[in-house]
Design a protein around this motif. Sequence first.
Motif, PDB file in Angstrom:
ATOM      1  N   UNK A  16       0.510  -1.495  -0.096  1.00  0.00           N
ATOM      2  CA  UNK A  16      -0.138  -0.304  -0.252  1.00  0.00           C
ATOM      3  C   UNK A  16       0.929   1.153  -0.140  1.00  0.00           C
ATOM      4  N   UNK A  30      -1.979 -11.876   9.220  1.00  0.00           N
ATOM      5  CA  UNK A  30      -1.681 -11.487  10.352  1.00  0.00           C
ATOM      6  C   UNK A  30      -1.602 -10.786  11.841  1.00  0.00           C
ATOM      7  N   UNK A  82      -1.768  -7.193  15.127  1.00  0.00           N
ATOM      8  CA  UNK A  82      -2.142  -6.652  14.282  1.00  0.00           C
ATOM      9  C   UNK A  82      -3.614  -7.153  13.650  1.00  0.00           C
ATOM     10  N   UNK A  83      -4.290  -5.951  13.382  1.00  0.00           N
ATOM     11  CA  UNK A  83      -6.063  -6.888  12.838  1.00  0.00           C
ATOM     12  C   UNK A  83      -5.759  -5.393  12.003  1.00  0.00           C
ATOM     13  N   UNK A 116      -6.915  -2.955   8.982  1.00  0.00           N
ATOM     14  CA  UNK A 116      -7.493  -1.471   8.731  1.00  0.00           C
ATOM     15  C   UNK A 116      -8.204  -1.969   7.628  1.00  0.00           C
ATOM     16  N   UNK A 169      -7.388  -0.385   4.607  1.00  0.00           N
ATOM     17  CA  UNK A 169      -5.923  -0.568   3.610  1.00  0.00           C
ATOM     18  C   UNK A 169      -5.926  -1.957   2.763  1.00  0.00           C
ATOM     19  N   UNK A 170      -6.406  -2.864   3.890  1.00  0.00           N
ATOM     20  CA  UNK A 170      -5.818  -4.101   3.743  1.00  0.00           C
ATOM     21  C   UNK A 170      -6.878  -4.959   3.745  1.00  0.00           C
TER      22      UNK A 170
END
Lengths: 332, 761
Positions: free
Chosen positions: B437, B678, B697-698, B700, B702-703
Amino acid sequence: MIPFEYRRADDVSAAVDTVARNPTASFLGGGTNLVDHLKLGVATPEHLVDVSRLPLDDIEPGPDGGLRIGATARNSDTAADPDVRSRYPVLAEALLSGASGQLRNLATVGGNLLQRTRCAYFQDVTTPCNKREPGTGCSALEGYQRYHAILGASRHCVATHPSDMAVAMVALDATVHVQGPNGSRSLPAEELHRLPGDEPERDTVLEHGELITAVELPPLPFAANSAYRKVRDRASYAFALVSVAAALDVDDAGTVRDVRIAFGGLAHKPWRAHRAEAALRGGPATDDRAARAAEAELENAEPLAGNAFKIPMARGALTATLRRLSPLPTTR
Amino acid sequence: MTSTVAGRTTAATANGVGSSPARPDGTRKVRGEFAYSSDLWHEDMLWGATLRSPHPHARITGVDVSAAVAVPGVHAVLTHGDVPGLNRYGLEHPDQPVLADDVVRYRGEPVAVVAADHPETAQRAMKLIEVTYDELEPVTDAEDAVHGDVAELHPGGNVVRHAPIRRGEQTPQADVVVTGRYEVGMQDQAFLGPESGLAVPDGHGGVDLYVATQWLHVDQQQIVAALGLTPEQVRLTLAGVGGAFGGREDLSMQIHASLLALYTGKPVKMVYNREESFYGHVHRHPATMYYEHGATRDGRLVHVTARIYLDGGAYASSTGAVVGNAATLGVGPYDVPNVSIDCWGTYTNNPPCGAMRGFGAVQAAFGYESQMDKLADACGLSPTEIRRRNAMSEGTVMPTGQTVDSAAPVAELLDRLEGMPLPQPGSTADLRTLPGGVSNTTHGEGVVRGVGYAVGIKNICFSEGFDDYSTARVRLAAVGGQPAVTVQTAAAEVGQGLVTILQQIIRTELGVEQVTILPMDTSIGSAGSTSASRQSYMTGGAVRAAALKVRGALLSHAATRLSRTTAELHLDGGKLASVADGVLADLVDVLGEAEFDETVEWRHRPTEALDPETGRGNAHVQYGFAAHRAVVDVDTELGLVKVVSLDCVQDVGKALNPQAVVGQIQGGSAQGLGLAVMEEIQTEGGVIRNPSFTDYLIPTVLDMPPMNIDVLELADPHAPYGLRGVGEPPTISSTPAIVAAIRAATGKELLRVPVRPDHIV
């Protein structure tokens, strides 16, 4: 939480004086790191001197044609500054790849340079950590090593420096201006952070009470052709596994006239890649030479069991970064 | 619009079943005005804090609270000796101490609790409690816990449950055999609202507890046992819940706050911070799975043999039921003649694991779907073709011997997925569409695209002979010149939108627009847990049944008054109408001063326990199916993955609220994406290394890519409105589809989730 006294500084010398005289005092910038550490019990200062409102937030041309960035300039403002964006895009990109918008609105340039490691053991006060409690041992040596160093570490500490911004500044040959109880001094950004050696509790060469007042970027015309790449586990809001800051100067024949490279995520300090730079100068900026330059830099790498992947990842990151900066057609 | 349900004519008022009205809690949540459990407040309340074990396994040799008690502002410091009733609780087995007595079995286990006049005072006092420990060697490997020579952590050993499934030939011969060992990391529910609640003593030895939870009555049972009180003395009310996903099915601060409130005679509030929350709830079981799939040369499954190890951590929680799911659903949505599965759930000194969305089916699906792709390769078939050839359908017999007696459209899900358009090759203009990204990692070079498919199966509602029911009370009366209905249940609204669904059901059944959902509490019978994708089915079913009783009574009342037969009457839009003559009267006039009030305890059809030797039995009441197609771009130079599209087809039987269905599918798919690339709680020697949302990490925005979603509505004749539970299936197939796509792009084996950049470079 431990009670502490909070004072907002009105001027630089008073702030320096207050902290220098009191070994339990700390400067407080944007608070995006220190406040976390207060909550976790990692930091236990008895006095906080808030320097975030000192009039040090100007970003202005330096005397030699470079750019002087005040220490309390917020990361968001620095990243958005037109001079930073056009003349030193690597710095803008590095800043924008760090943390989240909310955090960048608070974090300061000076504070970001002094950001402490994200090592899980450093942050967990129930575990041994030489950086937090000298002499207790390094838990990461036998522990979780994914984010840890492969260059310049010691048996006392394998932590990495987490800042993105600092990697760009080291690549750009920035100068850090400091004011201390005995006057002011300046030092290259590359020399600000230390390798851990047998004193991992010291992140930088600054003495207690010394305050960063500004960072000066030298005039470096080819820094307009620069970039920052960050490899991480999710697309935003995550620390670097590996990052690269690079600026490239290539002549019309495609030969590298000059280059600046620094890695993040590999060492206790932003890692200026002098060997890689030397390997690249004077020849074409091809993928192949970029990969070999990375290998030259990483020749002495000592990966831990849990982070050997950083070697191919750093090689790939440098190659990809230089490819973007190079006018040569891709030669993959 | 009218429709016929169970032979009676019903009326559909606006915003009834099948529509997507605004949620009653939606505006307040979006505006930040909704009161969550952490917002609870009471005059004179004290703040509780919990001292937790720093060791994953240790014997407590001494506890000295004197310095903590002496802190000004401290009202109580309690240890195990202060627990008046049974110092044990647990969802399935009462094996977990309320406060540790002799041994601590995980890092973060509660040892003492403090109540003080300020949260900081409580924290400071807590740090003055001196606990001495003799550290013991922790057991941290689930396979060792079953087969190894390690310490027994509980009386009876370290196996919480072993579930074997045997079907057909046990030493079958197949033309093509593929094997694999797969691992699933420990996922967290990562709900946003940390554990919190307020206990208020009633002055007569009892307590009122306001808490964010998933199952009020099972909380109540466990609290009552620990406090040595009667259910009448411990009353629970649901406070605002900030997400659950299974993580609130076990107790956290419920007993502790009640204990402190009763001891001090003052209201006590407890709120965990984010780090404490990671220690304060169970997680998804990490799994190690050994699979062998055999097939004919043309790709028809001959057998599946599997050993599945689920690490339950220090206490049983719902490990037994998770094992039952992983075992019974262990071959996936396929017709397999010969099956031999052994699934173990174990005790270790890792953090306790229990319920999380997908509940055993998630882990197994990563194993069997990885195997199906491997088998497709070995047989020279496409991933969709091998699945189609083995797809189960209505009438298929499960490995347990249970016949699937409603729609199981596995092949159709795949056909529809394949029919969806594939995304265009990535544009390099927008960095957000590329791996890494905005980290600027690639501008398109070195990027390889891959496509992967997966299908999943999940049991809906409680299984294995559990007496699964829900209780609902529906009251109809005229209020302020309008007909109005109030609905009372104990079903936890955790953010999924049940309150909206219950309003819709009333509107459809009684033709009344104004429906008030009363606060959920224990003054009515149990609704069961908000889990197992079951509340629309169960509490929806109970509310519908109660509404039908109200309608029956109302129509009898009206028929008598109007000299008509009930058969010709129906309710529509606040009116009483007859088939022949149209509107007869306003409902409010028919009601007058009358009030119709019905309470129903509603059950789904019974299920059976599994045979402990063979795993045979009609264990499940309903199966749900979803399938995903993932398209990924992988930057092979840096190991970064961008999920470009994640399309889903799911059969929901009947979409009671189409918008909520899509929301569940999007959310479940995102949680599956998190597990794929992740999300993992990193443990080391039983200790969590990343207990924060900076380090755990979860995904966002953007993912997570945009999704194409196709919802099938193939009614299940056994279920209310034909519905099929929606919440869990999309979590199950999302993960293996993404990993399959990464394998297709990179050629890597990828035997473990989450897949990280270092697995790819």
